[in-house]
Scaffold this active site. Structure first.
Site, PDB file in Angstrom:
ATOM      1  N   LYS A 137     -14.503   8.354  -3.963  1.00 43.97           N
ATOM      2  CA  LYS A 137     -15.748   8.697  -3.265  1.00 43.97           C
ATOM      3  C   LYS A 137     -16.265  10.060  -3.702  1.00 43.97           C
ATOM      4  O   LYS A 137     -17.469  10.248  -3.903  1.00 43.97           O
ATOM      5  CB  LYS A 137     -15.519   8.657  -1.751  1.00 43.97           C
TER       6      LYS A 137
ATOM      7  N   LYS B 116      -8.659  14.039   4.155  1.00 46.58           N
ATOM      8  CA  LYS B 116      -7.811  12.855   4.195  1.00 46.58           C
ATOM      9  C   LYS B 116      -6.857  13.017   5.371  1.00 46.58           C
ATOM     10  O   LYS B 116      -6.823  14.064   6.010  1.00 46.58           O
ATOM     11  CB  LYS B 116      -7.050  12.664   2.888  1.00 46.58           C
ATOM     12  N   ARG B 117      -6.105  11.982   5.665  1.00 47.96           N
ATOM     13  CA  ARG B 117      -5.110  12.077   6.730  1.00 47.96           C
ATOM     14  C   ARG B 117      -4.203  13.280   6.494  1.00 47.96           C
ATOM     15  O   ARG B 117      -3.818  13.562   5.361  1.00 47.96           O
ATOM     16  CB  ARG B 117      -4.296  10.776   6.749  1.00 47.96           C
TER      17      ARG B 117
ATOM     18  N   THR C 174      -8.520   6.431  -2.083  1.00 47.16           N
ATOM     19  CA  THR C 174      -9.912   6.023  -2.312  1.00 47.16           C
ATOM     20  C   THR C 174     -10.860   7.197  -2.100  1.00 47.16           C
ATOM     21  O   THR C 174     -11.976   7.189  -2.610  1.00 47.16           O
ATOM     22  CB  THR C 174     -10.319   4.858  -1.387  1.00 47.16           C
TER      23      THR C 174
ATOM     24  N   HIS D   4       0.807  -1.227   0.000  1.00 48.18           N
ATOM     25  CA  HIS D   4       0.000   0.000   0.000  1.00 48.18           C
ATOM     26  C   HIS D   4       0.836   1.273   0.000  1.00 48.18           C
ATOM     27  O   HIS D   4       0.264   2.354   0.093  1.00 48.18           O
ATOM     28  CB  HIS D   4      -0.915   0.030   1.220  1.00 48.18           C
TER      29      HIS D   4
ATOM     30  N   LYS E 297       0.528  14.479   1.537  1.00 45.79           N
ATOM     31  CA  LYS E 297      -0.810  14.803   1.014  1.00 45.79           C
ATOM     32  C   LYS E 297      -0.889  16.274   0.573  1.00 45.79           C
ATOM     33  O   LYS E 297      -1.806  16.664  -0.137  1.00 45.79           O
ATOM     34  CB  LYS E 297      -1.872  14.538   2.078  1.00 45.79           C
TER      35      LYS E 297
END
Length: 829
Positions: free
Chosen positions: A675, A563-564, A671, A371, A569
C-alpha cells in the site's frame, strides 16, 4: 426540480432505484431520506444524510446482486467460498461509488442538494469485522473476485463489537468498546429465515440405521446461526458477489416458565449464552473461558457456512455427491480449519454417506492458506477442550488422523519420529489438536503468501508434509486492491496517473502503470508528483494536529511505520534509531540532518504487555523530543491513534518512507508494504515476506535494504545468539539503551522501560540489536537521498510504476489458475 425528475422517471428514462444519473441519484436520496429515515432536509442530521446516501447506493448494488445470483444459478458456475474469521472491509460508501463509476455524479448531486459531501463520507462507521492484515487481505480478495467476475461467497462472523477502539492516554494504549453497529448498518440484509443449528458439548451414541452403524451427537447446547448478507460489487462490471456473515442466536430466546417463577436471568440465559459467540472479535484467550469462546466462534461460523453450501447444492441437484465440483472452499489461515472435520461430520451424519466417498469429497474441497511461520500463531487446541466442546468432530479428527498416519507409515517405513511429528494430535505437548496439520491433511492445496514465505513453509513448519505431497504446495503472493488503496485513498494521485497514461484502464489492470517509467525523468511530472504528495502530507498533518496533538511540517520527510504492534514487527528498532538521532543532535546542535517526522500507527493486543510498553515508549520519546527547543523541529514523533482502514487511507498517500523492518523470516508477506509503495513511498526493509518481491520489482536501487537474511538469522540462533555482545560493540546502541533506562523518557522512573531493554539485552528473540548498526547506517543513506529531491521523486515514480504485480487482481488470477480452477462468469444483467 423534483417535478422534472419524476416526469423523466414516468417517461421510462431511468428508475430512481437503479439509475446512475445525477438526477436519479438526487431523487433517490430524497426518497430514502423521507421513507427510510423519516426526515426532511431541513431537520436531517449528517448521519441521516449518510444513511440515505448509503441506501441509495445499496439499491443499485442489490439490482446487480440479485441479477448476478440468478445468472450464477442458471449457469451452475463453480463457486469459490472464502472462509475467514475476519473481513476488514473499511468504509463502503466511497468504494461503492468508485466501483459504480458515479463518484462525480454523486458529488454533484450532493452539491445541488446543498449537502456537505465530504462530511457525509466521514460519517460512516468502519465495520468492526477484522483486526489487521489477515482481514484486510480477505476484503481485498472479495473486491477482486467480483471485479474479475468470479462467482464467490465470503463467509465469516457478524461480530457485534470489533476488536476495540484505541485512544492514547498518558502515552498508554486504552481500549474502548467498538460498537460499530450502534447506529445501524445500511449495507446488510438480514435473512431471519436463513438459519442453521450448531451443536456444542454433550456426548455421542451409536445407533443402527437399517443395518449401518452410525453415530448420533446429543449436544448440551444448540444455537442458531442467522445470516446477514452484504453485496460486494466489482469495479466496472455488473457482477456483485455475496459476503454472508453469521450471527448467533438462541433457539429459544425467552423461557416463559422461568420468568413466571421469578428467575428473570434464567428466562434469558440461553439468549445471553448463545449471543456471546458472535459478540466480539477475538476475545482474550489467555483464560480458559476465552479459549473456549474462540473455539466456539470458529466452529460456529464454519458449521453454518458448510450447512449453507450443502443446502444450496442439494436444492439445486438433489445430491451432495458432486459438492467438491461445485464449491472450492479456501481456508484463510487455521481459524476455519475445523471445517475439514465438520464437512466430514455433515456428510456422514446428516447426509448418510460412508467414510471413503465423504473423505474423497472433503479432501478435494478445501484449499489452505498459511499466513504465519510463528509457532505461537499456529493454532492448537487441547484435546480435553476440543472434546468437551466438540465431541463428535473430535471423533472425526481421530479417524482422519488414524487413516493419515497409516499412509505416512507406508510411505516412510520405520520412521516413527516422522509419524509423531506429522500427527494431527500432538502427543508430546499435553495432547493437542494441531489445526495446521488438520488443514494440510484435509486440503488438496496448501499455499504460502509470498515466494520466500512459501519456501520457508515447505522447508520448516510443513516440511514433512511437503516431503509426502510436494505437488500440494503452491505460492500465491498477496496483493491489495488499487480501487481502495489508490483511487479511494489517494484521488489526486489517481487523477494524475489517469492524465499521464491517457486512460483509467490501470485501475483494472495495474500492470499498465509500467508505462509510467517512460516519464520518470519528466520534470513536469516531478512537479505534479511533488504537489500531489505535499497535498496529502498537509491533509495528514492537519489531521494529526487535531487527533494526535502533533502538527508535522509537510516539508519534512514523513517516515512511517503503521501495522500491528508486535515485537516481531520491531517498532522498538525504529525507536532506537530515533533515540540515536536525538543523541547526535544533543551532542552537536549544528549537525546537518534533514528534518524528519516519524509517524507510528497500530494496535497492541490487550493482553500483550510488551507491545503495549512499546506504544508507551514511542509516546514517551515523542513527548521529550517534540518539546525540546534544542531540536528545533528537526525531529518530530507522532502516534496516530486508532489505526484502521479509514485512517490508513489518510496515511498511505502521505508517507515518504515506509518502514518494513521485521526480522527476515518472520513476516509471511505483509500488505502494508504494498500500500505504501503503491502510493509512492520508498521502502526501508529487510529481505522478509513480500519485501523480497517488491525489491525485485522496483529495483534494488530504489529500495533501502538492510539486515540479516533469514539464513543468517537462523544461523545466529543455532550458534547461540548473544545480544549483549552487539550492545557492547556499538557505542551508539549502548548509549541509546542507557538513555532509555536513565529515566529521561519516563519522568525519572528508571524501571518503567526496564522489561523492554532487559529483554533486548538478554534475549532479543527478533534480533533487534544484531540489525541495529546496519539499519542506522541505511537510515543515514535515506537522509542523503532525501536531499536530492529530483532523484527521490524519480525513485518514487518508479516504485508506483512497478507495483503491478501487487494488485489483488493478480493474486486472485493466481488462485483461480493454480488452485481453484474456476473461470469468470460475467453476470447477465
Amino acid at each position: 426540480m423534483n417535478t422534472v425528475v419524476q416526469s423523466d422517471l414516468l417517461s421510462g428514462h431511468e428508475h430512481t432505484r437503479t439509475g446512475l444519473s445525477q438526477a436519479a441519484l438526487k431523487q433517490a436520496f430524497i426518497d430514502n431520506l423521507f421513507y427510510l429515515q423519516g426526515r426532511f432536509p431541513e431537520v436531517a442530521t449528517t448521519h441521516d444524510c449518510y444513511m440515505a446516501a448509503a441506501y441509495t447506493l445499496r439499491d443499485r448494488l442489490l439490482d446487480r446482486w440479485v441479477k448476478t445470483a440468478r445468472s450464477y444459478k442458471h449457469s451452475q458456475a463453480r463457486t469459490v467460498c472464502y472462509l475467514s474469521a475476519e473481513f476488514l472491509l473499511g468504509p463502503h460508501l466511497v468504494n461503492n461509488l468508485i466501483n459504480l463509476g458515479i463518484m462525480d455524479s454523486a458529488r454533484a448531486a450532493g452539491e445541488e442538494l446543498g449537502l456537505d459531501f465530504d462530511a457525509i463520507v466521514q460519517e460512516e462507521e468502519e465495520p468492526g469485522l477484522g483486526n489487521g492484515g489477515l482481514g484486510r487481505l480477505a476484503a481485498c480478495y472479495l473486491d477482486s473476485l467480483a471485479t474479475l467476475e468470479i462467482p464467490a461467497i465470503g463467509y465469516g462472523i457478524r461480530y457485534e463489537f470489533g476488536i476495540f477502539d484505541q485512544t492514547i492516554e498518558n502515552g498508554w494504549q486504552v481500549e474502548h468498546t467498538d460498537a460499530w453497529l450502534r447506529d445501524g448498518n445500511p449495507w446488510e440484509i438480514y435473512r431471519p429465515k436463513l438459519r442453521f443449528p450448531v451443536k456444542f458439548g454433550g456426548h455421542t451414541q451409536q445407533y443402527d440405521d437399517d443395518g449401518h452403524l452410525r453415530i448420533r451427537w446429543i449436544p448440551d447446547l444448540v444455537i442458531e446461526g442467522r445470516a446477514y448478507d452484504t453485496p460486494i460489487l466489482g469495479y466496472g462490471v455488473n457482477n456483485a458477489n455475496l459476503l454472508r456473515l453469521w450471527s448467533a442466536h438462541a433457539t429459544q430466546s425467552f423461557n416463559f416458565q422461568s420468568f413466571n417463577t421469578g428467575d428473570y436471568y434464567g428466562a434469558v440465559r440461553a439468549k445471553v449464552e448463545a449471543e456471546t459467540i458472535s459478540k466480539i472479535l477475538y476475545p482474550n484467550d489467555e483464560p480458559e473461558a476465552g479459549k473456549e469462546l474462540r473455539l466456539k466462534q470458529q466452529y460456529f461460523f464454519v458449521s453454518c457456512s458448510l450447512q449453507d453450501m450443502l443446502r444450496m447444492q442439494f436444492n439445486t441437484t438433489g445430491s451432495v455427491e458432486n459438492f467438491h465440483e461445485k464449491y472450492s472452499v479456501q481456508l484463510n489461515d487455521t481459524h476455519p480449519a475445523v471445517a475439514v472435520a465438520e464437512l466430514m461430520r455433515l456428510l456422514i451424519d446428516d447426509y448418510k454417506m460412508t467414510w471413503d466417498p465423504a473423505w474423497e469429497i472433503t479432501r478435494n474441497t478445501f484449499g489452505y492458506t498459511n499466513h504465519t511461520l510463528l509457532p505461537e500463531a499456529l493454532e492448537t487446541w487441547s484435546v480435553e477442550l476440543f472434546g468437551r466442546i466438540l465431541p463428535r468432530p473430535l471423533e472425526i479428527v481421530y479417524e482422519i488422523n488414524r487413516c493419515f498416519l497409516d499412509e505416512v507409515r507406508m510411505h516412510f517405513l520405520g520412521d516413527e519420529a516422522r509419524v509423531a511429528r506429522m500427527s494431527i494430535i500432538d502427543e508430546a505437548q499435553g495432547r493437542r489438536v494441531r489445526m495446521a496439520h488438520l488443514a494440510t491433511v484435509g486440503s488438496f492445496a496448501v499455499n504460502g503468501v509470498a515466494a520466500m514465505h512459501s519456501e520457508l513453509v515447505k522447508s520448516t513448519i510443513l516440511k514433512d508434509f511437503h516431503d509426502l505431497w510436494p505437488e500440494k504446495f503452491h505460492n500465491v503472493t498477496n496483493g491489495v486492491t488499487p480501487r481502495r488503496f489508490i483511487v479511494a485513498a489517494n484521488p489526486r494521485l489517481a487523477t494524475l496517473l489517469t492524465e499521464r497514461l491517457g486512460s483509467d484502464a490501470w485501475v483494472r489492470d495495474l500492470s499498465l502503470l509500467k508505462s509510467l517509467e517512460a516519464h520518470a525523468d519528466d520534470t513536469g511530472l516531478h512537479a505534479d508528483w511533488q504537489a500531489v504528495k505535499t497535498a496529502a502530507k498537509e491533509d495528514l498533518s492537519n489531521w494529526l494536529g487535531k487527533h494526535a496533538g502533533v502538527t508535522p511540517d509537510p516539508a519534512s520527510l514523513f517516515d512511517v511505520q503503521a501495522k500491528r504492534i508486535h515485537e516481531y514487527k520491531r517498532q522498538h528498532l525504529n525507536v532506537l534509531h530515533i533515540v540515536t538521532l536525538y543523541q547526535r543532535l544533543k551532542s552537536n546542535p549544528h549537525l546537518d540532518l534533514p528534518p524528519r517526522t516519524f509517524i507510528f500507527g497500530g494496535k497492541a493486543a490487550p493482553g500483550y504487555f510488551m507491545a503495549k510498553l512499546i506504544i508507551k515508549l514511542i509516546n514517551s520519546v515523542a513527548e521529550v523530543i517534540n518539546r525540546d527547543p534544542q531540536i528545533n523541529g528537526t525531529l518530530r514523533v507522532a502516534f496516530m491513534p486508532d489505526f484502521s482502514v479509514k485512517n490508513g487511507q489518510r496515511l498511505y498517500p502521505a508517507a515518504d518512507l515506509s518502514e518494513q523492518i521485521s526480522l527476515a523470516g518472520k513476516e509471511a508477506s505483509g500488505t502494508g508494504n504494498m500500500k505504501f509503495s503503491m502510493n509512492g513511498a520508498l521502502t526501508i526493509g529487510t529481505l522478509d515476506g513480500a519485501n523480497v518481491e517488491i525489491r525485485e520489482e522496483v529495483g534494488d536501487e530504489n529500495f533501502f535494504l538492510f539486515g540479516l537474511t533469514a539464513e543468517q538469522a537462523q544461523r545466529h540462533q543455532a550458534q547461540g545468539y548473544r545480544p549483549w555482545e552487539f550492545r557492547n560493540e556499538s557505542e551508539e546502541l549502548r548509549s541509546a539503551l542507557d538513555l532509555i533506562d536513565s529515566g529521561l523518557f519516563s519522568h525519572g522512573d528508571k524501571d518503567l522501560f526496564r522489561p523492554l531493554t532487559s529483554s533486548l539485552i538478554e534475549y532479543d528473540p527478533f534480533m533487534v540489536l544484531a540489525d541495529f548498526e546496519h539499519y542506522v547506517s541505511r537510515q543515514s543513506e535515506v537522509g542523503h537521498a532525501w536531499r536530492d529531491r529530483e532523484h527521490w521523486n524519480r525513485m518514487s515514480i518508479l516504485n508506483v510504476a512497478r507495483m503491478g504485480k501487487f494488485s489483488s487482481d493478480r493474486s486472485i488470477r493466481d488462485y483461480c489458475e493454480q488452485i481453484w480452477k474456476v473461470q469468470p462468469a460475467p453476470a447477465d444483467v
